[in-house]
Motif scaffolding. Structure first.
Motif, PDB file in Angstrom:
ATOM      1  N   LEU A 206       1.056  -1.770  -0.248  1.00 46.76           N
ATOM      2  CA  LEU A 206      -0.153   0.082  -0.272  1.00 46.76           C
ATOM      3  C   LEU A 206       0.530   1.848  -0.367  1.00 46.76           C
ATOM      4  O   LEU A 206       2.142   1.640   0.753  1.00 46.76           O
ATOM      5  CB  LEU A 206      -0.773   0.346   1.132  1.00 46.76           C
ATOM      6  N   TYR A 207       0.461   2.735  -0.812  1.00 51.36           N
ATOM      7  CA  TYR A 207       0.689   3.349  -1.449  1.00 51.36           C
ATOM      8  C   TYR A 207      -0.123   4.649  -0.849  1.00 51.36           C
ATOM      9  O   TYR A 207      -0.736   4.635  -1.756  1.00 51.36           O
ATOM     10  CB  TYR A 207       1.537   3.702  -2.232  1.00 51.36           C
ATOM     11  N   PHE A 208       0.105   5.877  -0.083  1.00 49.85           N
ATOM     12  CA  PHE A 208      -0.060   6.690  -0.027  1.00 49.85           C
ATOM     13  C   PHE A 208       0.534   7.733  -0.120  1.00 49.85           C
ATOM     14  O   PHE A 208       1.228   8.867   0.306  1.00 49.85           O
ATOM     15  CB  PHE A 208      -0.994   7.367   1.796  1.00 49.85           C
ATOM     16  N   THR A 209      -0.103   8.605  -0.328  1.00 53.76           N
ATOM     17  CA  THR A 209       0.719  10.314  -0.787  1.00 53.76           C
ATOM     18  C   THR A 209      -0.737  11.396  -0.103  1.00 53.76           C
ATOM     19  O   THR A 209      -1.945  11.238  -0.771  1.00 53.76           O
ATOM     20  CB  THR A 209       0.854  10.551  -2.517  1.00 53.76           C
ATOM     21  N   GLU A 210       0.062  12.718  -0.061  1.00 54.07           N
ATOM     22  CA  GLU A 210      -1.031  13.984   0.511  1.00 54.07           C
ATOM     23  C   GLU A 210      -1.038  13.836  -0.595  1.00 54.07           C
ATOM     24  O   GLU A 210      -3.085  14.815  -0.582  1.00 54.07           O
ATOM     25  CB  GLU A 210      -0.115  14.423   1.010  1.00 54.07           C
ATOM     26  N   THR A 211      -0.709  14.445  -1.888  1.00 54.02           N
ATOM     27  CA  THR A 211      -0.925  14.744  -3.214  1.00 54.02           C
ATOM     28  C   THR A 211      -2.909  14.671  -3.427  1.00 54.02           C
ATOM     29  O   THR A 211      -2.742  13.278  -3.513  1.00 54.02           O
ATOM     30  CB  THR A 211      -0.648  14.771  -4.573  1.00 54.02           C
ATOM     31  N   ASN A 212      -3.725  15.403  -3.783  1.00 51.09           N
ATOM     32  CA  ASN A 212      -4.773  14.880  -4.473  1.00 51.09           C
ATOM     33  C   ASN A 212      -5.053  15.025  -5.784  1.00 51.09           C
ATOM     34  O   ASN A 212      -4.054  15.566  -6.641  1.00 51.09           O
ATOM     35  CB  ASN A 212      -5.832  16.686  -4.183  1.00 51.09           C
ATOM     36  N   TRP A 213      -5.839  14.331  -6.152  1.00 51.10           N
ATOM     37  CA  TRP A 213      -5.690  13.341  -7.514  1.00 51.10           C
ATOM     38  C   TRP A 213      -5.268  14.196  -8.910  1.00 51.10           C
ATOM     39  O   TRP A 213      -4.648  13.476  -9.753  1.00 51.10           O
ATOM     40  CB  TRP A 213      -6.904  12.301  -7.831  1.00 51.10           C
ATOM     41  N   PRO A 214      -6.574  15.726  -8.492  1.00 50.45           N
ATOM     42  CA  PRO A 214      -6.121  16.387  -9.921  1.00 50.45           C
ATOM     43  C   PRO A 214      -4.382  16.769  -9.985  1.00 50.45           C
ATOM     44  O   PRO A 214      -3.590  17.094 -11.158  1.00 50.45           O
ATOM     45  CB  PRO A 214      -6.549  17.515 -10.266  1.00 50.45           C
ATOM     46  N   ASP A 215      -3.803  16.673  -8.964  1.00 50.40           N
ATOM     47  CA  ASP A 215      -2.076  17.442  -8.904  1.00 50.40           C
ATOM     48  C   ASP A 215      -1.243  15.931  -8.746  1.00 50.40           C
ATOM     49  O   ASP A 215       0.108  16.129  -9.482  1.00 50.40           O
ATOM     50  CB  ASP A 215      -2.172  18.175  -7.452  1.00 50.40           C
ATOM     51  N   PHE A 216      -1.654  14.688  -9.298  1.00 52.99           N
ATOM     52  CA  PHE A 216      -0.792  13.924  -9.524  1.00 52.99           C
ATOM     53  C   PHE A 216      -0.270  14.235 -10.503  1.00 52.99           C
ATOM     54  O   PHE A 216      -0.020  13.719 -11.085  1.00 52.99           O
ATOM     55  CB  PHE A 216      -1.650  12.551  -8.954  1.00 52.99           C
ATOM     56  N   THR A 217       1.598  13.565 -10.792  1.00 57.85           N
ATOM     57  CA  THR A 217       1.877  14.100 -11.758  1.00 57.85           C
ATOM     58  C   THR A 217       2.659  12.071 -12.525  1.00 57.85           C
ATOM     59  O   THR A 217       3.046  11.898 -10.639  1.00 57.85           O
ATOM     60  CB  THR A 217       3.187  15.450 -11.586  1.00 57.85           C
ATOM     61  N   ILE A 218       3.359  12.553 -13.591  1.00 58.86           N
ATOM     62  CA  ILE A 218       4.358  11.242 -13.288  1.00 58.86           C
ATOM     63  C   ILE A 218       5.747  11.180 -12.841  1.00 58.86           C
ATOM     64  O   ILE A 218       5.417  10.399 -12.280  1.00 58.86           O
ATOM     65  CB  ILE A 218       4.889  12.380 -14.833  1.00 58.86           C
ATOM     66  N   SER A 219       6.264  12.396 -12.163  1.00 64.16           N
ATOM     67  CA  SER A 219       7.341  12.111 -11.577  1.00 64.16           C
ATOM     68  C   SER A 219       7.025  11.904 -10.010  1.00 64.16           C
ATOM     69  O   SER A 219       6.894  10.540  -9.652  1.00 64.16           O
ATOM     70  CB  SER A 219       8.211  13.200 -11.308  1.00 64.16           C
ATOM     71  N   GLU A 220       5.280  11.622  -9.564  1.00 65.25           N
ATOM     72  CA  GLU A 220       5.094  11.124  -8.181  1.00 65.25           C
ATOM     73  C   GLU A 220       4.184   9.787  -8.478  1.00 65.25           C
ATOM     74  O   GLU A 220       5.199   9.061  -7.929  1.00 65.25           O
ATOM     75  CB  GLU A 220       4.014  11.512  -7.690  1.00 65.25           C
ATOM     76  N   LEU A 221       4.309   9.075  -9.862  1.00 63.42           N
ATOM     77  CA  LEU A 221       4.303   8.350 -10.313  1.00 63.42           C
ATOM     78  C   LEU A 221       5.090   7.024 -10.001  1.00 63.42           C
ATOM     79  O   LEU A 221       5.053   5.549  -9.339  1.00 63.42           O
ATOM     80  CB  LEU A 221       3.313   7.828 -11.505  1.00 63.42           C
TER      81      LEU A 221
END
Ligand code: IPE
Ligand code: IPE
Ligand code: MG
Length: 251
Positions: A206-221
């Motif tokens: 499991l992986y959790f990030t604070e970023t909201n989905w519209p702000d999720f980027t390639i580099s975060e992926l």
């Protein structure tokens, strides 16, 4: 950042795409604008996952419980879904991606189901990534539907209670035929499963990030996938057993 090891990517990546509403509200925009921006992130993640060679991508797009949202938001989400599928089917063909849907489709509006059927039919022979959309999906509801079908088969004499095991049970789930997710990403800081893939997530990282989905980027992926690659999956064994297996594999 270290480059990703193409041999150690998840075979099946699942994503709980969360935080569209908050993204919009923080900007004094209507929640639906957040969903529209979220659809752009979906395009990016689908394209990236397919480019990276991930075989299965499963996206939680609408839960069984999301039906209790205001009618206006539900309608907007259904319209957006239809528009997305229509717009993207051409790209899915070019990228050799196959559509799949899990969830209780009988609860979806007829026009949405027609659009889904057409997209599934058109992409049925594509041999690349399988893109599964979880729509009107709830893990508990899926387990109940599986149990219902299993009991029907038992009563009709098609299966004996003596033969029920995890493999047989799995084949009754909406995800029958798909491997379990190796990796789950949830955006927006919520650390819960929200009734997603309850059976299938048994051994998922499991992986959790604070970023909201519209702000999720390639580099975060990529950052999330790099994190996955740093983990040791033990499946109940000891770390030594896993290390030994790794040595044997590399020998
Ligand atoms: C995820 O974003 C999209 C759906 C659940 C359909 P939300 O709409 O849940 O956004 P938040 O959690 O309210 O910010
Ligand atoms: C989970 O998000 C469902 C989807 C992402 C489609 P929710 O926003 O509905 O989950 P909760 O209500 O915060 O647990
Ligand atoms: Mg949410």
């Amino acid at each position: 950042m270290n480059p990703l090891d193409p041999n150690r990517l998840p075979v099946h990546l699942a994503v709980i795409m969360d935080g569209n509403g908050r993204w919009a509200q923080q900007r004094m925009l209507k929640r639906v604008i957040g969903h529209q921006r979220g659809a752009e992130t979906v395009k990016m993640v689908v394209e990236q996952a397919s480019l990276l060679g991930i075989k299965y991508l499963t996206l939680f797009a609408f839960s069984s419980e999301n039906w209790s949202r205001p009618a206006l938001e539900v309608r907007a989400l259904m319209t957006l879904l239809k528009k997305y599928i229509r717009q993207e089917t051409g790209r899915m063909m070019r990228k050799n991606i196959r559509y799949n849907v899990i969830g209780n489709r009988s609860e979806l509006p007829e026009d949405v189901n027609e659009t889904l059927d057409e997209a599934i039919r058109k992409t049925a022979d594509n041999s690349g990534m399988v893109l599964t959309l979880a729509l009107s999906y709830g893990g508990r509801q899926e387990l109940c539907r599986a149990a219902e079908q299993l009991v029907e088969d038992a009563v009709a004499g098609r299966i004996s209670s003596k033969n029920i095991n995890t493999e047989i049970f799995e084949s009754y789930l909406d995800t029958g035929g798909l491997p379990d997710p190796d990796f789950l990403i949830r955006t927006s800081g919520e650390m819960r499963i929200s009734n997603f893939l309850l059976w299938q997530l048994a051994y998922t990282e499991l992986y959790f990030t604070e970023t909201n989905w519209p702000d999720f980027t390639i580099s975060e992926l990529h950052k999330a996938l790099a994190d996955f690659q740093s983990r040791e999956r033990r499946f109940g064994k000891t770390g030594d057993q896993i290390a030994q297996r790794g040595t044997l594999l590399n020998a």
